[in-house]
Design a protein around this motif. Structure first.
Motif, PDB file in Angstrom:
ATOM      1  N   SER C  49       0.583  -4.955  -8.646  1.00 43.11           N
ATOM      2  CA  SER C  49       1.657  -4.063  -9.069  1.00 43.11           C
ATOM      3  C   SER C  49       1.502  -2.732  -8.360  1.00 43.11           C
ATOM      4  O   SER C  49       0.429  -2.415  -7.843  1.00 43.11           O
ATOM      5  N   LEU C  50       2.595  -2.010  -8.336  1.00 41.47           N
ATOM      6  CA  LEU C  50       2.603  -0.759  -7.575  1.00 41.47           C
ATOM      7  C   LEU C  50       3.542   0.232  -8.244  1.00 41.47           C
ATOM      8  O   LEU C  50       4.654  -0.134  -8.639  1.00 41.47           O
ATOM      9  N   LYS C  54       3.015   5.748  -4.912  1.00 42.65           N
ATOM     10  CA  LYS C  54       1.689   5.236  -4.533  1.00 42.65           C
ATOM     11  C   LYS C  54       1.790   4.335  -3.301  1.00 42.65           C
ATOM     12  O   LYS C  54       2.854   3.786  -3.004  1.00 42.65           O
ATOM     13  N   THR C  55       0.662   4.176  -2.642  1.00 42.43           N
ATOM     14  CA  THR C  55       0.625   3.310  -1.461  1.00 42.43           C
ATOM     15  C   THR C  55      -0.373   2.180  -1.671  1.00 42.43           C
ATOM     16  O   THR C  55      -1.518   2.428  -2.031  1.00 42.43           O
ATOM     17  N   LEU C  56       0.112   0.983  -1.447  1.00 48.25           N
ATOM     18  CA  LEU C  56      -0.762  -0.183  -1.509  1.00 48.25           C
ATOM     19  C   LEU C  56      -0.944  -0.694  -0.092  1.00 48.25           C
ATOM     20  O   LEU C  56       0.024  -0.881   0.634  1.00 48.25           O
ATOM     21  N   ALA C 230       7.505   4.162  -3.291  1.00 47.69           N
ATOM     22  CA  ALA C 230       6.307   3.335  -3.244  1.00 47.69           C
ATOM     23  C   ALA C 230       6.199   2.755  -1.840  1.00 47.69           C
ATOM     24  O   ALA C 230       7.213   2.424  -1.234  1.00 47.69           O
ATOM     25  N   ILE C 232       4.233  -0.087   0.680  1.00 47.07           N
ATOM     26  CA  ILE C 232       3.280  -1.172   0.924  1.00 47.07           C
ATOM     27  C   ILE C 232       2.967  -1.140   2.411  1.00 47.07           C
ATOM     28  O   ILE C 232       3.859  -1.239   3.251  1.00 47.07           O
ATOM     29  N   GLU C 247      -4.300   2.053  -3.163  1.00 50.18           N
ATOM     30  CA  GLU C 247      -4.803   0.766  -3.627  1.00 50.18           C
ATOM     31  C   GLU C 247      -4.965  -0.154  -2.423  1.00 50.18           C
ATOM     32  O   GLU C 247      -4.221  -0.037  -1.453  1.00 50.18           O
TER      33      GLU C 247
END
Lengths: 335, 512, 363
Positions: C49-50, C54-56, C230, C232, C247
């Motif tokens: 999850s994100l 935020k950066t995954l 967000a 990715i 993350e």
């Protein structure tokens, strides 16, 4: 752009000169290699059992006693300035674009050819429209659903189209639809006279010719589309949220078509120089038929004229294609 | 080494037994003033209108048994350099000496015997292997081409090579597509090593591979070097990889070597600002360091076009330390410290080579916004007026004008007051040229040169003014013409602004 | 939930009660492609999850399934020839909407507007025949009913925002006239033109030089701060991960082997594969070690993923857990510490010991 076109035109003229020189040389040299003398060559143009003096006269008039480059020079001069042929009793003047004079049927080549261009052009243009549309549509549909029933069916038909010879499909169609079920006319009517008749009489020829070409184009389009639809920019287009139809047409087809346009230009150029088999199957008096005449009669001026005309069309088609290509693909730099 | 064969021995006699270790090892390959230009042709007559100066005068040598790493961004000419030193391409100028033999102008036929000694490994493990040939025939190709019959037969030798690079000898009859990228690169290496070369030039040998495989191949090359005493030239864009494999490293920028040093000096105390920027840009797998912005020097824009490289020091359009002299005079590659050669007027971690020249170009001022203060002051700041001045100029662009204005009463004319403006406008053009857009660079180059001439005429007093104006009028050849004119510039500006600038720096620091 | 539904259509009706709290939540995502050679399990049960802002980072090597995961979120995996008979299951919740069961057209409408993507090679990712500006205009007008003029102004604004000089001029340039870095900036402008809340960047800097890479990462970071989206980030470069990620999710053979906050994953990595990745990387910030510590062997085939733990054939510690368990039982993700998960049979103590004693000192 302008400089590019100029340069290409210049190159095209040079190319045509080279083609004419080579053709000239071939038809000049071949009979000699085969052992014919200038006398024998001249003899062809006179009736049976000619006198020595007649032969000498013809030989002189046709310039057959001169070296090949002089003969070639006369030929080129004729195109620019016209030529006068002294036939002993009469003199014939051949007007400015003089591509030679046929002594077999006593006619200048150029007017004869120009009168035939509309026939060949009608045939080529009509067929081209048909095959381009059908080929591209079938190709795109096949590419979008590869290995589907539709794809297999059409590719099968396409394969048949390529493998069946023109004189078979053409003759068959002609027998079926002009003799058995006479819905199409058999004699060519110029467009200017009666457009409906014109289309009616040419339709079968168009279809037969288009069947052959659309098969090739369907395969070309299919493989082009398959490749393009795997490109990264297609994924980008989809990632934007475009509907699939826009993705296919605006992003896919546009790229896939570019190489097809190139081939199309070449094919059209070639056909304009004479669709030999189609013309003879459908008894159309076009350039192709003229070429056949020239060859069977061993009539050098005719052959030379047709060769040059065909070369001219191909070179022009090439030029147009290159310019179109550059217009379509901004990466191609013309300067 | 039981494998030592006739092939090796035949070649050995010419060379003296070497490898006494470290820096004084025998030079295997020497390159002097090497250039490679690709002509650009235009117009109906296809006249040559310019050239891509891919490699533009580089000197270095490769010593026996060492690994020379070559790094630089794309378009810096490193790959071209690789292909020229292996003579896959002909050099435009310069000299290449291999084992004392001048190979610069050898023909393909004359090169053939040398092909045994010089081999190349390519980047693309997919493209460089013929898919229709078996591994056996790919790896044995060098034997066939050179007409060499290895001891025990070709097949046995190929199988030995395959196991040497970590493949199974049973792979002999397989085809390239049956292998993964890493294995294909191993095949490429096996082929390169077949004839026991003395020099292996590897162009991006691992950049197409996955990380875990990359390490395998790097280790393999390392082992082979130990085992076979190979000499490597490894060309790569990845600084971490180059650092790991190399003994000495050459940093290239726009066809030139800007710094050439042994690994430790280069990474611990880089002297060329470009090297420093390049290294600071490498992302480090340590999230804790992310916050520490002062370690990061962000270069603006792209590498300028190699068709019309910037005058003087080629890096001046992006350098935060660039001054007038950087634009006018090309720095030579000089050995400033033992084993560390650098081409820079204002090197990092070392005494300034042109201390009198302190006026920053406005491009540099802009660039310095992206350079943390730490980077600017971490050199021996006391010795360097430039380093001290840089933050000052960056914070207050007006500051630069002040000293000049202050000096104005001393010199009699107002020209010197205008000088900074002229310089400013010029430098901004130069930035436009250098920063983003390669195609445009050509167009604005004359403009820059013209502006240079203007700046010269304004700054360098009344006497040389007419000449300089002339130079400005003749915009195209300005690049050559500004040469002599410009030489006076640094002195002039140095005189007028040097001391006050330092003063303003002091003022600035006292403000804080 | 594990049963595979064809063409990704309707995985039953996920009850609204199970609707996700997070901005983006992926639950047990599976994407399988049937091929002539067998079933390619590109993604085989991935969850994460994100939150917005935020950066995954999804890390893995080629064929690990990281790109397919992102394509699946975008709904792009089922378009094109390869996607005709893709099998997909699991759930993807984006801002309260479930995407796996949504109709292709619903997903299309979200694509480009709520979620956007930038790709590895900006040269091939842009259409060579169309002007950069027109391509951005197109992206804007798909989702906004505005005139070309308005869209063009927006395109110029975006080009300016991503740091392209003279945007009013460059808007009419073609992709090949841009440099690599500028092209990637233009790509970013195109992706962000509709203010998407989720930005997926698939190896956005791999094709670029380091100095340009630094610029682009900086830009992505700045834009994320500004728009609060967000992100990715799909990459194989742990340096890039450390640079940008909050993350980290490490993928191997279509599965997630480790997931956790970036700091933890770098400080206390819990999976031998992650160790392998760290050991394979030459590092510019450390003393040079004599040798790299590569992962032995080759990446797995996605058709015949090794039984048990997919990593076991390459894992130096596969024999430590008793009873052949690494070869027979597929390890599940287990929480090691808050938010830090790892799928490994090695007992925690062993992992701790191996990392601190054997691996960390060599890095």
């Amino acid at each position: 752009m302008i400089s590019y076109i100029l340069r290409r035109t210049f190159a095209a003229v040079i190319l045509l000169l080279v083609v004419s020189a080579v053709t000239f040389a071939i038809f000049f040299l071949l009979p000699r290699i085969a052992g014919q003398t200038a006398d024998q060559l001249a003899q062809q143009y006179i009736g049976k059992s000619p006198s020595k003096a007649d032969i000498a006269a013809v030989k002189h008039n046709l310039g057959l006693d001169q070296p090949v480059y002089v003969q070639y020079w006369h030929f080129i001069k004729g195109i620019v300035a016209g030529a006068t042929y002294d036939l002993g009793p009469t003199t014939v003047h051949c007007d400015a674009p003089c591509f030679g004079y046929s002594f077999k049927n006593h006619q200048a080549v150029w007017p004869e050819m120009t009168s035939r261009i509309p026939v060949t052009a009608s045939l080529a243009a009509g067929a081209a429209v048909l095959w381009l549309i059908s080929g591209v549509v079938v190709g795109v549909i096949s590419a979008l659903k590869p290995r589907s029933f539709f794809d297999r069916l059409f590719m099968g038909v396409a394969l048949a189209g390529v493998s069946l010879p023109m004189f078979f499909t053409g003759k068959l169609a002609q027998l079926l639809f002009t003799v058995q079920i006479p819905i199409f006319g058999r004699t060519y009517v110029p467009l200017t006279e009666n457009p409906a008749q014109w289309a009616n009489t040419l339709f079968l020829a168009w279809c037969s010719l288009a069947l052959l070409y659309s098969a090739i184009y369907a395969r070309l389009t299919r493989s082009g589309m398959l490749e393009t639809m795997n490109e990264d920019f297609i994924r980008t287009a989809r990632a934007k949220g475009l509907v699939e139809r826009t993705v296919v047409v605006k992003h896919g087809l546009r790229s896939a078509l570019t190489p097809i346009v190139t081939v199309f230009g070449m094919d059209l150029g070639l056909l304009l120089g004479g669709a030999v088999i189609t013309e003879s199957v459908f008894s159309l008096h076009g350039i192709g038929e003229y070429a056949v005449q020239g060859i069977t009669d061993n009539d050098l001026p005719k052959i030379l004229g047709v060769t040059l005309l065909a070369a001219f069309f191909v070179v022009i088609a090439n030029l147009v294609v290159d310019v179109l290509y550059a217009a379509a693909d901004p990466r191609v730099r013309l300067s | 080494m039981s494998e030592t064969k006739k092939t090796d021995e035949a070649a050995i006699p010419q060379q003296t037994p070497a490898s006494e270790g470290s820096a004084d090892r025998e030079v295997l390959l020497r390159v002097e003033g090497l250039t490679k230009h690709f002509p650009i042709k235009k117009g109906i007559l296809q006249r040559q209108v310019g050239a891509v100066k891919a490699v533009d005068g580089i000197d270095f040598e490769v010593r026996k048994g060492e690994t020379l790493g070559v790094v630089g961004e794309s378009g810096c000419g490193k790959s071209t350099m690789g292909r020229v030193i292996t003579r896959l391409q002909d050099p435009t100028g310069g000299k290449i000496t291999f084992e004392g033999q001048d190979i610069t102008r050898l023909s393909t036929g004359q090169m053939r015997p040398l092909r045994r000694d010089i081999q190349m490994i390519f980047q693309d493990p997919y493209g460089s292997l013929n898919p229709r040939h078996t591994i056996g025939s790919i790896v044995s190709a060098p034997f066939r081409l050179q007409g060499v019959e290895p001891e025990g037969g070709v097949k046995k030798e190929v199988q030995r090579l395959l196991s040497l690079v970590g493949l199974s000898p049973e792979h002999y009859n397989r085809y390239p597509h049956e292998f993964s990228g890493g294995q294909r690169q191993r095949i490429g290496i096996a082929r390169a090593l077949a004839l026991k070369p003395k020099l292996v030039v590897a162009d991006e040998p691992v950049s197409a591979l996955d990380v875990s495989i990359q390490a395998q191949v790097v280790n393999l090359m390392d082992d082979l070097q130990q085992e076979l005493g190979l000499t490597y030239v490894i060309i790569a864009h990845d600084l971490s990889v180059v650092r790991h494999v190399s003994d000495r490293i050459a940093v290239m920028y726009l066809g030139k070597i800007v710094e050439l040093a042994d690994r430790t000096s280069l990474y611990e105390a880089p002297m060329h600002p470009y090297t420093k920027a390049l290294m600071s840009a490498v992302p480090v797998p340590d999230p804790k360091r992310r916050g520490q912005k002062n370690e990061r020097i962000l270069l603006r824009g792209d590498v300028p076009s190699p068709i019309a490289p910037p005058s003087g020091c080629r890096f001046h359009t992006r350098c935060w330390k660039a001054t007038e002299i950087c634009r006018t005079t090309e720095p030579q590659l000089v050995e400033l410290r033992p084993g560390q050669r650098v081409a820079c007027h204002h090197p990092e971690n070392f005494a300034d080579q042109a201390p009198q020249d302190t006026v920053l170009l406005s491009a540099a001022k802009k660039a310095s916004e992206l350079v943390p203060d730490a980077a600017l002051s971490d050199g021996p700041a006391e010795k360097e007026p430039v380093a001290e001045k840089a933050p000052a100029a960056e914070k207050k662009p007006v500051a630069e004008k002040e000293p000049v204005a202050g000096k104005a009463p001393a010199t009699e004319d107002t020209a010197s007051e205008e000088a900074p403006e002229a310089a400013g406008s010029e430098a901004s053009t130069s930035e436009a040229a250098g920063s983003e857009d390669a195609p445009e660079a050509t167009a604005s180059e004359p403009a820059e040169a013209a502006a240079t001439a203007e700046a010269v005429s304004e700054a360098a007093d009344t006497a040389p003014a007419p000449e300089a104006a002339e130079a400005a009028a003749a915009a195209e050849p300005a690049e050559e013409k500004t040469g002599p004119g410009a030489k006076s510039t640094p002195k002039a500006t140095g005189k007028t602004t040097g001391k006050p600038a330092a003063g303003s720096g002091a003022e600035e620091s006292s403000d804080e | 939930m594990t049963e595979l539904s064809k063409t990704g259509a309707a995985v039953g009706e996920p009850a609204a009660a199970r609707r996700s709290e997070a901005f983006l939540e992926v639950r047990d995502l599976k994407v399988h492609f049937p091929t002539d050679d067998g079933l390619v399990k590109s993604v085989d049960g991935v969850s994460f999850s994100l939150e917005k802002g935020k950066t995954l980072a999804i890390v893995g090597e080629s064929g690990s399934g990281k790109s397919v995961t992102s394509l699946a979120i975008m709904g792009l995996h089922r378009l094109g020839a390869r996607g005709k008979n893709v099998r997909m299951s699991g759930e993807i919740w984006l801002d309260g909407k479930e995407l796996v069961s949504a109709s292709p057209d619903e997903v299309r409408k979200l694509r480009g507007r709520e979620m956007a993507m930038i790709f590895q090679d900006p040269l091939s990712a842009m259409h060579p025949y169309y002007k950069v500006g027109d391509q951005i205009v197109e992206a804007y007008r798909v989702h906004h009913d505005v005139s070309k003029k308005v869209a063009r102004a927006r395109a110029i604004e975006m080009l300016d925002r991503v740091g392209i000089p003279e945007p009013a001029k460059r808007v009419d340039g073609y992709p090949h006239e841009f440099s690599g870095g500028m092209r990637q900036r233009a790509m970013i402008a195109m992706a962000l033109v509709n203010n998407p809340e989720l930005l997926i960047a698939d190896e956005p800097t791999t094709a670029l030089d380091v100095t340009v890479q630094a610029q682009i990462l900086d830009l992505i970071r700045d834009l994320q701060k500004e728009f609060g989206s967000a992100v990715i980030m799909i990459t194989h470069d742990l340096g890039v991960v450390a640079e940008i990620a909050d993350e980290v999710l490490v993928m191997y053979g279509g599965r997630c082997v480790e997931r956790g906050p970036a700091g933890e994953v770098f400080e206390q990595p819990q999976h031998p594969y992650t160790w392998g990745l760290l050991g394979s990387m030459p590092r510019i910030d450390r003393e040079t070690s004599e040798r790299l510590i590569p992962v032995k062997g080759q990446p797995p085939s996605l058709i015949n993923v090794p039984s048990g733990c997919a990593f076991h054939p390459r894992c130096p510690y596969a024999d430590i857990p008793k009873g052949n368990v690494t070869r027979t039982v597929r390890p599940e993700l287990e929480q090691v510490s808050t938010g830090h998960w790892s799928a490994c049979h090695l007992p925690t103590e062993d992992r701790q010991r191996i990392w601190t004693e054997e691996i960390a000192p060599k890095l």
